[in-house]
Scaffold this motif. Structure first.
Motif, PDB file in Angstrom:
ATOM      1  N   GLY A 143       0.813  -1.213   0.000  1.00  0.00           N
ATOM      2  CA  GLY A 143       0.000   0.000   0.000  1.00  0.00           C
ATOM      3  C   GLY A 143       0.845   1.261   0.000  1.00  0.00           C
ATOM      4  O   GLY A 143       0.420   2.311   0.471  1.00  0.00           O
ATOM      5  N   MET A 144       2.051   1.156  -0.537  1.00  0.00           N
ATOM      6  CA  MET A 144       2.948   2.312  -0.555  1.00  0.00           C
ATOM      7  C   MET A 144       3.177   2.845  -1.967  1.00  0.00           C
ATOM      8  O   MET A 144       3.804   3.879  -2.140  1.00  0.00           O
ATOM      9  N   GLY A 145       2.693   2.126  -2.963  1.00  0.00           N
ATOM     10  CA  GLY A 145       3.003   2.464  -4.344  1.00  0.00           C
ATOM     11  C   GLY A 145       2.574   3.859  -4.760  1.00  0.00           C
ATOM     12  O   GLY A 145       3.416   4.719  -5.042  1.00  0.00           O
ATOM     13  N   LEU A 146       1.262   4.106  -4.781  1.00  0.00           N
ATOM     14  CA  LEU A 146       0.785   5.424  -5.235  1.00  0.00           C
ATOM     15  C   LEU A 146       1.274   6.570  -4.346  1.00  0.00           C
ATOM     16  O   LEU A 146       1.737   7.583  -4.871  1.00  0.00           O
ATOM     17  N   PRO A 147       1.207   6.433  -3.005  1.00  0.00           N
ATOM     18  CA  PRO A 147       1.737   7.537  -2.186  1.00  0.00           C
ATOM     19  C   PRO A 147       3.211   7.809  -2.446  1.00  0.00           C
ATOM     20  O   PRO A 147       3.650   8.962  -2.458  1.00  0.00           O
ATOM     21  N   ASN A 148       3.968   6.743  -2.668  1.00  0.00           N
ATOM     22  CA  ASN A 148       5.396   6.917  -2.938  1.00  0.00           C
ATOM     23  C   ASN A 148       5.613   7.606  -4.285  1.00  0.00           C
ATOM     24  O   ASN A 148       6.485   8.470  -4.436  1.00  0.00           O
ATOM     25  N   MET A 149       4.784   7.240  -5.280  1.00  0.00           N
ATOM     26  CA  MET A 149       4.886   7.867  -6.597  1.00  0.00           C
ATOM     27  C   MET A 149       4.597   9.367  -6.474  1.00  0.00           C
ATOM     28  O   MET A 149       5.264  10.203  -7.085  1.00  0.00           O
ATOM     29  N   GLN A 150       3.595   9.683  -5.670  1.00  0.00           N
ATOM     30  CA  GLN A 150       3.261  11.100  -5.485  1.00  0.00           C
ATOM     31  C   GLN A 150       4.389  11.843  -4.774  1.00  0.00           C
ATOM     32  O   GLN A 150       4.742  12.961  -5.133  1.00  0.00           O
ATOM     33  N   GLY A 151       4.971  11.157  -3.769  1.00  0.00           N
ATOM     34  CA  GLY A 151       6.045  11.780  -2.995  1.00  0.00           C
ATOM     35  C   GLY A 151       7.295  12.050  -3.826  1.00  0.00           C
ATOM     36  O   GLY A 151       8.035  12.986  -3.544  1.00  0.00           O
ATOM     37  N   CYS A 152       7.519  11.222  -4.826  1.00  0.00           N
ATOM     38  CA  CYS A 152       8.738  11.344  -5.643  1.00  0.00           C
ATOM     39  C   CYS A 152       8.572  12.328  -6.794  1.00  0.00           C
ATOM     40  O   CYS A 152       9.552  12.668  -7.457  1.00  0.00           O
ATOM     41  N   THR A 153       7.339  12.730  -7.081  1.00  0.00           N
ATOM     42  CA  THR A 153       7.125  13.546  -8.271  1.00  0.00           C
ATOM     43  C   THR A 153       6.616  14.944  -7.908  1.00  0.00           C
ATOM     44  O   THR A 153       6.071  15.153  -6.830  1.00  0.00           O
TER      45      THR A 153
END
Lengths: 148, 115
Positions: free
Chosen positions: A114-124
């Motif tokens: 459950g970290m994929g989308l939040p991590n993508m947002q955090g990196c971009t």
């Protein structure tokens, strides 16, 4: 993969194979190498690599693959991840850290926390999720070049 | 410390990357979930994990992690070794469980971090 250089920058296109977990990440790996060769800053490369890899893994485990287009301009690295998978039922929930719909076998492979989308947002710097149930999902992400 | 020091401390075998044993290492991350590694690692150069599939190598690649320590007696398969070689990555294998491997390396001075 195709590679075009024009006034719009460098455009890279990849097809992500469906259900081939072993090969998931190949496109991200290629993009990372190209960015390195172009002399892009390590910080930008790291953000793009993580965001694209998470997205690529998602395409394989949730959406039976898809198409990725990466556009590199002097201002940004723009990633478009397009699939014709099942769509995301509740985007707001999916954006929350720890929320996952991944089946147990995906967790056994080391993903689906459950970290994929939040991590993508955090990196971009910018991220847009367009999704329709039964039609597919398109995720657009941009990482800005530094000092621009 | 160097990768060689880590290998000795963990009584680990070198699966691939013998030529990079002098590489300097200052910090490590340990998890069986690659999702967590991708979300929380902050430039650590060693990944300690009991997960054993090609995505471990890909995760390390994306994060510029240079050394993977497979714990609990896990053994890298051909695909993993091939991927690691292409990327100049090191794979070590040890029989220690995660708790012990982390404890030994922390005691030697490797840093971890917080979220």
């Amino acid at each position: 993969m195709s590679d075009q250089t024009g006034s719009a920058g460098v455009v890279l296109k990849y097809t992500v194979s469906p259900d081939d977990f072993t090969r998931a990440g190949e496109a991200s790996s290629k993009v990372k190498n190209i960015l390195k060769q172009m002399g892009i800053s390590p910080d930008v490369i790291r953000k793009v690599s993580i965001a694209m890899y998470e997205g690529e893994i998602n395409m394989v485990i949730h959406a039976h693959g898809g198409e990725i287009t990466v556009t590199i301009t002097p201002q940004e690295v723009l990633m478009e991840l397009k699939d014709v998978g099942p769509g995301i039922e509740d985007v707001e929930k999916a954006m929350k850290a720890g929320y996952s719909t991944a089946p147990e076998q995906v967790r056994a492979l080391g993903f689906g926390a459950g970290m994929g989308l939040p991590n993508m947002q955090g990196c971009t710097d910018e991220m847009k999720v367009e999704t329709e149930l039964g039609v597919g999902t398109t995720i657009t992400m941009s990482v800005h070049m530094e000092d621009k | 410390m160097t990768v060689k020091d880590i290998q000795k401390a963990l009584a680990a075998t070198i699966t691939t990357g013998e030529e990079y044993m002098d590489k300097e290492i200052t910090s490590a991350f340990a998890s069986d979930m690659m999702s967590e590694v991708l979300a929380f690692s902050k430039g650590q150069s060693v990944l300690i994990t009991g997960l054993c599939n090609p995505q471990v190598i890909r995760t390390a690649e994306m994060l510029d992690i240079s050394c993977i320590v497979l714990i609990r007696g896990k053994s890298a398969n051909e695909e993993m070794i091939e991927l690691a070689k292409e990327r100049d990555l090191i794979i070590l294998e040890t029989r220690y469980i995660m708790f012990s491997a982390c404890g030994i390396l922390y005691d030697l001075g490797l840093e971890g971090g917080t979220t």
